[in-house]
Motif scaffolding. Structure first.
Motif, PDB file in Angstrom:
ATOM      1  N   GLU A   1      -5.087 -24.437  85.519  1.00 24.31           N
ATOM      2  CA  GLU A   1      -4.189 -24.943  84.480  1.00 24.31           C
ATOM      3  C   GLU A   1      -3.478 -26.173  85.012  1.00 24.31           C
ATOM      4  O   GLU A   1      -2.928 -26.155  86.116  1.00 24.31           O
ATOM      5  CB  GLU A   1      -3.153 -23.887  84.092  1.00 24.31           C
ATOM      6  N   ILE A   2      -3.494 -27.233  84.218  1.00 20.55           N
ATOM      7  CA  ILE A   2      -2.775 -28.461  84.543  1.00 20.55           C
ATOM      8  C   ILE A   2      -1.672 -28.624  83.502  1.00 20.55           C
ATOM      9  O   ILE A   2      -1.920 -28.483  82.301  1.00 20.55           O
ATOM     10  CB  ILE A   2      -3.710 -29.681  84.477  1.00 20.55           C
ATOM     11  N   THR A   3      -0.450 -28.921  83.955  1.00 21.96           N
ATOM     12  CA  THR A   3       0.671 -29.126  83.037  1.00 21.96           C
ATOM     13  C   THR A   3       1.344 -30.458  83.352  1.00 21.96           C
ATOM     14  O   THR A   3       1.686 -30.728  84.506  1.00 21.96           O
ATOM     15  CB  THR A   3       1.717 -27.999  83.167  1.00 21.96           C
ATOM     16  N   LYS A   4       1.512 -31.266  82.322  1.00 24.61           N
ATOM     17  CA  LYS A   4       2.223 -32.538  82.469  1.00 24.61           C
ATOM     18  C   LYS A   4       3.095 -32.732  81.241  1.00 24.61           C
ATOM     19  O   LYS A   4       2.610 -32.636  80.116  1.00 24.61           O
ATOM     20  CB  LYS A   4       1.243 -33.701  82.614  1.00 24.61           C
ATOM     21  N   ASN A   5       4.374 -32.972  81.475  1.00 25.56           N
ATOM     22  CA  ASN A   5       5.327 -33.174  80.380  1.00 25.56           C
ATOM     23  C   ASN A   5       5.291 -32.037  79.366  1.00 25.56           C
ATOM     24  O   ASN A   5       5.356 -32.249  78.163  1.00 25.56           O
ATOM     25  CB  ASN A   5       5.085 -34.515  79.676  1.00 25.56           C
ATOM     26  N   GLY A   6       5.134 -30.809  79.853  1.00 22.50           N
ATOM     27  CA  GLY A   6       5.144 -29.634  78.993  1.00 22.50           C
ATOM     28  C   GLY A   6       3.841 -29.353  78.267  1.00 22.50           C
ATOM     29  O   GLY A   6       3.743 -28.384  77.522  1.00 22.50           O
ATOM     30  N   VAL A   7       2.813 -30.179  78.471  1.00 20.37           N
ATOM     31  CA  VAL A   7       1.510 -29.991  77.831  1.00 20.37           C
ATOM     32  C   VAL A   7       0.574 -29.331  78.837  1.00 20.37           C
ATOM     33  O   VAL A   7       0.484 -29.751  79.988  1.00 20.37           O
ATOM     34  CB  VAL A   7       0.927 -31.346  77.360  1.00 20.37           C
ATOM     35  N   HIS A   8      -0.136 -28.279  78.395  1.00 21.92           N
ATOM     36  CA  HIS A   8      -1.029 -27.507  79.270  1.00 21.92           C
ATOM     37  C   HIS A   8      -2.486 -27.761  78.916  1.00 21.92           C
ATOM     38  O   HIS A   8      -2.831 -27.883  77.745  1.00 21.92           O
ATOM     39  CB  HIS A   8      -0.774 -25.993  79.120  1.00 21.92           C
TER      40      HIS A   8
ATOM     41  N   VAL B   1     -13.919 -27.966  80.177  1.00 22.68           N
ATOM     42  CA  VAL B   1     -12.727 -28.110  79.340  1.00 22.68           C
ATOM     43  C   VAL B   1     -13.159 -28.115  77.885  1.00 22.68           C
ATOM     44  O   VAL B   1     -14.079 -28.849  77.512  1.00 22.68           O
ATOM     45  CB  VAL B   1     -11.990 -29.441  79.635  1.00 22.68           C
ATOM     46  N   ALA B   2     -12.510 -27.305  77.050  1.00 26.02           N
ATOM     47  CA  ALA B   2     -12.772 -27.336  75.611  1.00 26.02           C
ATOM     48  C   ALA B   2     -12.305 -28.676  75.049  1.00 26.02           C
ATOM     49  O   ALA B   2     -11.308 -29.234  75.493  1.00 26.02           O
ATOM     50  CB  ALA B   2     -12.055 -26.197  74.902  1.00 26.02           C
ATOM     51  N   ASP B   3     -13.048 -29.206  74.073  1.00 29.41           N
ATOM     52  CA  ASP B   3     -12.710 -30.504  73.469  1.00 29.41           C
ATOM     53  C   ASP B   3     -11.234 -30.587  73.087  1.00 29.41           C
ATOM     54  O   ASP B   3     -10.564 -31.579  73.360  1.00 29.41           O
ATOM     55  CB  ASP B   3     -13.545 -30.752  72.213  1.00 29.41           C
TER      56      ASP B   3
ATOM     57  N   TRP C   1      -9.027 -30.954  76.106  1.00 30.50           N
ATOM     58  CA  TRP C   1      -9.137 -32.278  76.716  1.00 30.50           C
ATOM     59  C   TRP C   1      -8.299 -33.292  75.952  1.00 30.50           C
ATOM     60  O   TRP C   1      -7.660 -34.168  76.539  1.00 30.50           O
ATOM     61  CB  TRP C   1     -10.602 -32.724  76.744  1.00 30.50           C
ATOM     62  N   ALA C   2      -8.274 -33.182  74.622  1.00 28.99           N
ATOM     63  CA  ALA C   2      -7.568 -34.144  73.781  1.00 28.99           C
ATOM     64  C   ALA C   2      -6.050 -34.026  73.885  1.00 28.99           C
ATOM     65  O   ALA C   2      -5.334 -34.872  73.368  1.00 28.99           O
ATOM     66  CB  ALA C   2      -8.009 -33.974  72.331  1.00 28.99           C
ATOM     67  N   LYS C   3      -5.537 -32.989  74.553  1.00 29.03           N
ATOM     68  CA  LYS C   3      -4.088 -32.802  74.632  1.00 29.03           C
ATOM     69  C   LYS C   3      -3.397 -33.924  75.403  1.00 29.03           C
ATOM     70  O   LYS C   3      -2.254 -34.251  75.132  1.00 29.03           O
ATOM     71  CB  LYS C   3      -3.761 -31.463  75.297  1.00 29.03           C
ATOM     72  N   PHE C   4      -4.073 -34.493  76.401  1.00 30.05           N
ATOM     73  CA  PHE C   4      -3.481 -35.570  77.191  1.00 30.05           C
ATOM     74  C   PHE C   4      -3.999 -36.917  76.703  1.00 30.05           C
ATOM     75  O   PHE C   4      -5.199 -37.088  76.510  1.00 30.05           O
ATOM     76  CB  PHE C   4      -3.829 -35.416  78.679  1.00 30.05           C
ATOM     77  N   LYS C   5      -3.091 -37.877  76.530  1.00 30.67           N
ATOM     78  CA  LYS C   5      -3.513 -39.207  76.093  1.00 30.67           C
ATOM     79  C   LYS C   5      -4.345 -39.892  77.167  1.00 30.67           C
ATOM     80  O   LYS C   5      -5.258 -40.645  76.873  1.00 30.67           O
ATOM     81  CB  LYS C   5      -2.294 -40.049  75.721  1.00 30.67           C
ATOM     82  N   GLU C   6      -4.001 -39.648  78.426  1.00 32.18           N
ATOM     83  CA  GLU C   6      -4.778 -40.162  79.550  1.00 32.18           C
ATOM     84  C   GLU C   6      -5.231 -38.963  80.377  1.00 32.18           C
ATOM     85  O   GLU C   6      -4.451 -38.040  80.599  1.00 32.18           O
ATOM     86  CB  GLU C   6      -3.938 -41.104  80.404  1.00 32.18           C
ATOM     87  N   PRO C   7      -6.487 -38.965  80.831  1.00 33.75           N
ATOM     88  CA  PRO C   7      -6.996 -37.813  81.585  1.00 33.75           C
ATOM     89  C   PRO C   7      -6.156 -37.536  82.838  1.00 33.75           C
ATOM     90  O   PRO C   7      -5.732 -38.458  83.527  1.00 33.75           O
ATOM     91  CB  PRO C   7      -8.410 -38.226  81.979  1.00 33.75           C
TER      92      PRO C   7
END
Length: 171
Positions: free
Chosen positions: A43-50, A147-149, A152-158
């Motif tokens: 699990e990767i989390t950045k700015n509250g997005v997982h 990663v499910a499509d 993957w789309a949750k982050f604006k930059e990978p």
């Protein structure tokens, strides 16, 4: 997909300190070998997005669909509710292998799936999944992150995994 569990080396306490601080002076003393072949939930989390990823062994004679060629390629697949339900069920039964936040303020959490029956279920559930063929790389690797499509789309930059997050040891 032709996925398999694998034996890995993960960062130990000194390795996690280096990953947390961005120290690139990595050595064998910074990792520990895990027992048995396993899949890993990441699990990767950045700015509250997982974002959730499955780390698995991948046949080295195959190239993969990926955004960024790297030691661990990222394969995108269409969202499948059955797989997501199974992920939710499986992860809760295993303790975290580790958790750390890197210098870019990205939190990384990894679970090792140690039960043979669960690993067999994951292999079976993922066998009929077809990866999206959008970006190709000629990089052939022993490890792949799926990663499910939608995830993957949750982050604006990978967001990428650190170089020493996990090391393939199986043959």
């Amino acid at each position: 997909m032709q996925l398999k569990p694998f034996t890995a080396a993960l960062p130990n306490a000194s390795g996690l300190t280096k990953l947390t601080t961005g120290d690139q002076t990595w050595s064998a003393e910074d990792e520990q070998t895990q027992s048995g072949d396993s899949y890993y939930w990441y699990e990767i989390t950045k700015n509250g997005v997982h974002q959730w990823r499955l780390i698995a062994s991948w046949p080295v004679d195959q190239t993969v669909s990926t955004m960024i060629p790297a030691e661990i390629n990222t394969v995108l697949y269409a969202t499948q509710p059955v797989i997501e339900m199974l992920i939710d069920d499986w992860v809760g039964h295993f303790p975290k292998a580790f958790e750390f936040t890197d210098p870019a303020n990205v939190t990384h959490r990894l679970w090792q799936i140690t039960d043979d029956d669960v690993n067999a279920d994951i292999t079976e559930a993922m066998t009929n999944v077809t990866p999206r063929k959008t970006w190709l790389t000629t990089t052939s690797t022993k490890l792949v992150m799926l990663v499910a499509d939608r995830d993957w789309a949750k982050f604006k930059e990978p967001v990428t995994a650190p170089d020493h997050l996990i090391k393939f040891l199986s043959d």
